[in-house]
Write a protein that holds these residues in place. Sequence first.
Motif, PDB file in Angstrom:
ATOM      1  N   GLY A   1      17.548 129.620  48.272  1.00  0.00           N
ATOM      2  CA  GLY A   1      18.896 129.468  47.898  1.00  0.00           C
ATOM      3  C   GLY A   1      19.420 128.167  47.725  1.00  0.00           C
ATOM      4  N   ARG A   2      18.776 127.176  47.785  1.00  0.00           N
ATOM      5  CA  ARG A   2      19.250 125.705  47.727  1.00  0.00           C
ATOM      6  C   ARG A   2      18.895 124.879  46.542  1.00  0.00           C
ATOM      7  N   LEU A   3      20.138 124.497  46.002  1.00  0.00           N
ATOM      8  CA  LEU A   3      20.155 123.694  44.699  1.00  0.00           C
ATOM      9  C   LEU A   3      19.591 124.614  43.798  1.00  0.00           C
ATOM     10  N   VAL A   4      19.646 125.727  43.574  1.00  0.00           N
ATOM     11  CA  VAL A   4      19.031 126.890  42.741  1.00  0.00           C
ATOM     12  C   VAL A   4      19.145 126.357  41.209  1.00  0.00           C
ATOM     13  N   GLU A   5      20.805 126.391  40.821  1.00  0.00           N
ATOM     14  CA  GLU A   5      20.986 125.943  39.529  1.00  0.00           C
ATOM     15  C   GLU A   5      20.425 124.808  39.133  1.00  0.00           C
ATOM     16  N   PHE A   6      20.535 123.700  40.020  1.00  0.00           N
ATOM     17  CA  PHE A   6      19.966 122.478  39.431  1.00  0.00           C
ATOM     18  C   PHE A   6      18.656 122.369  39.271  1.00  0.00           C
ATOM     19  N   LEU A   7      17.813 122.963  40.087  1.00  0.00           N
ATOM     20  CA  LEU A   7      16.408 123.136  40.206  1.00  0.00           C
ATOM     21  C   LEU A   7      15.583 123.861  39.023  1.00  0.00           C
ATOM     22  N   GLU A   8      16.347 124.847  38.544  1.00  0.00           N
ATOM     23  CA  GLU A   8      16.011 125.725  37.722  1.00  0.00           C
ATOM     24  C   GLU A   8      16.258 124.979  36.373  1.00  0.00           C
ATOM     25  N   LYS A   9      17.525 124.138  36.277  1.00  0.00           N
ATOM     26  CA  LYS A   9      17.629 123.491  35.048  1.00  0.00           C
ATOM     27  C   LYS A   9      16.901 122.251  34.717  1.00  0.00           C
ATOM     28  N   TYR A  10      16.657 121.495  35.969  1.00  0.00           N
ATOM     29  CA  TYR A  10      15.993 120.262  35.812  1.00  0.00           C
ATOM     30  C   TYR A  10      14.743 120.168  36.279  1.00  0.00           C
ATOM     31  N   ARG A  11      13.913 121.248  36.467  1.00  0.00           N
ATOM     32  CA  ARG A  11      12.562 121.284  37.308  1.00  0.00           C
ATOM     33  C   ARG A  11      11.671 120.315  36.456  1.00  0.00           C
ATOM     34  N   GLY A  12      11.553 120.560  35.003  1.00  0.00           N
ATOM     35  CA  GLY A  12      10.572 119.631  34.267  1.00  0.00           C
ATOM     36  C   GLY A  12      10.919 118.224  34.364  1.00  0.00           C
ATOM     37  N   GLU A  13      12.094 117.857  34.717  1.00  0.00           N
ATOM     38  CA  GLU A  13      12.469 116.254  34.575  1.00  0.00           C
ATOM     39  C   GLU A  13      12.273 115.929  36.247  1.00  0.00           C
ATOM     40  N   ILE A  14      12.496 116.798  37.007  1.00  0.00           N
ATOM     41  CA  ILE A  14      12.076 116.352  38.566  1.00  0.00           C
ATOM     42  C   ILE A  14      10.710 116.267  38.547  1.00  0.00           C
ATOM     43  N   MET A  15       9.865 117.080  38.105  1.00  0.00           N
ATOM     44  CA  MET A  15       8.354 117.118  38.122  1.00  0.00           C
ATOM     45  C   MET A  15       7.885 115.882  37.385  1.00  0.00           C
ATOM     46  N   ALA A  16       8.386 115.554  36.253  1.00  0.00           N
ATOM     47  CA  ALA A  16       8.215 114.417  35.606  1.00  0.00           C
ATOM     48  C   ALA A  16       8.260 113.087  36.405  1.00  0.00           C
ATOM     49  N   ASN A  17       9.397 113.135  36.850  1.00  0.00           N
ATOM     50  CA  ASN A  17       9.850 111.778  37.654  1.00  0.00           C
ATOM     51  C   ASN A  17       9.061 111.657  38.888  1.00  0.00           C
ATOM     52  N   VAL A  18       8.805 112.690  39.676  1.00  0.00           N
ATOM     53  CA  VAL A  18       7.953 112.742  40.798  1.00  0.00           C
ATOM     54  C   VAL A  18       6.596 112.226  40.500  1.00  0.00           C
ATOM     55  N   LEU A  19       6.243 112.744  39.424  1.00  0.00           N
ATOM     56  CA  LEU A  19       4.784 112.490  39.148  1.00  0.00           C
ATOM     57  C   LEU A  19       4.487 111.201  38.615  1.00  0.00           C
ATOM     58  N   THR A  20       5.534 110.661  37.845  1.00  0.00           N
ATOM     59  CA  THR A  20       5.114 109.250  37.235  1.00  0.00           C
ATOM     60  C   THR A  20       5.630 108.148  38.390  1.00  0.00           C
ATOM     61  N   ASP A  21       6.490 108.571  39.191  1.00  0.00           N
ATOM     62  CA  ASP A  21       6.996 107.576  40.190  1.00  0.00           C
ATOM     63  C   ASP A  21       6.004 107.214  41.333  1.00  0.00           C
ATOM     64  N   PHE A  22       5.213 108.234  41.616  1.00  0.00           N
ATOM     65  CA  PHE A  22       4.502 108.314  42.911  1.00  0.00           C
ATOM     66  C   PHE A  22       3.195 107.396  42.422  1.00  0.00           C
ATOM     67  N   ASN A  23       3.032 106.579  43.438  1.00  0.00           N
ATOM     68  CA  ASN A  23       1.624 105.786  43.216  1.00  0.00           C
ATOM     69  C   ASN A  23       0.959 105.785  44.719  1.00  0.00           C
ATOM     70  N   GLU A  24      -0.092 106.573  44.666  1.00  0.00           N
ATOM     71  CA  GLU A  24      -0.858 106.761  46.121  1.00  0.00           C
ATOM     72  C   GLU A  24      -1.327 105.566  46.559  1.00  0.00           C
ATOM     73  N   GLU A  25      -2.063 104.492  45.679  1.00  0.00           N
ATOM     74  CA  GLU A  25      -2.111 103.268  46.371  1.00  0.00           C
ATOM     75  C   GLU A  25      -0.927 102.652  46.924  1.00  0.00           C
ATOM     76  N   ALA A  26       0.091 102.614  46.432  1.00  0.00           N
ATOM     77  CA  ALA A  26       1.161 101.745  46.583  1.00  0.00           C
ATOM     78  C   ALA A  26       1.743 102.594  48.004  1.00  0.00           C
ATOM     79  N   PHE A  27       1.778 103.715  47.970  1.00  0.00           N
ATOM     80  CA  PHE A  27       2.290 104.612  49.257  1.00  0.00           C
ATOM     81  C   PHE A  27       1.445 104.260  50.450  1.00  0.00           C
ATOM     82  N   ILE A  28       0.058 104.249  50.238  1.00  0.00           N
ATOM     83  CA  ILE A  28      -1.019 103.918  51.349  1.00  0.00           C
ATOM     84  C   ILE A  28      -0.741 102.561  51.952  1.00  0.00           C
ATOM     85  N   LYS A  29      -0.365 101.484  51.111  1.00  0.00           N
ATOM     86  CA  LYS A  29      -0.170 100.084  51.257  1.00  0.00           C
ATOM     87  C   LYS A  29       1.062 100.074  51.936  1.00  0.00           C
ATOM     88  N   ASP A  30       2.039 100.756  51.713  1.00  0.00           N
ATOM     89  CA  ASP A  30       3.302 100.696  52.272  1.00  0.00           C
ATOM     90  C   ASP A  30       2.987 101.079  53.960  1.00  0.00           C
TER      91      ASP A  30
END
Length: 93
Positions: A19-48
């Motif tokens: 029940g957390r952020l239900v409306e927001f997550l249902e409405k923007y799920r696709g955008e959230i997925m796209a942002n997280v997956l394009t912004d995440f860089n495993e090599e940079a994360f490991i380096k950090d």
Amino acid sequence: MGNIKDAVNRAVDECIQEGRLVEFLEKYRGEIMANVLTDFNEEAFIKDMKEEGREEAKFEIVINLLDVLSDEEIARRIGLPLETVQQLRKENE
């Protein structure tokens, strides 16, 4: 990348089920997925994470030296700004 996508999907699903952020997550799920997956860089994360670990190790060394060396000497030997050493001394008094 599949593991990350699955993890993000599970996190979104869990938030919706709890029940957390239900409306927001249902409405923007696709955008959230796209942002997280394009912004995440495993090599940079490991380096950090490695850099963070090195900084934490330096802080531990500084804390161990506080009783035997001056702040200036610790800063010079460890390669940290004097202000950082002074702050660590304050926090560990």
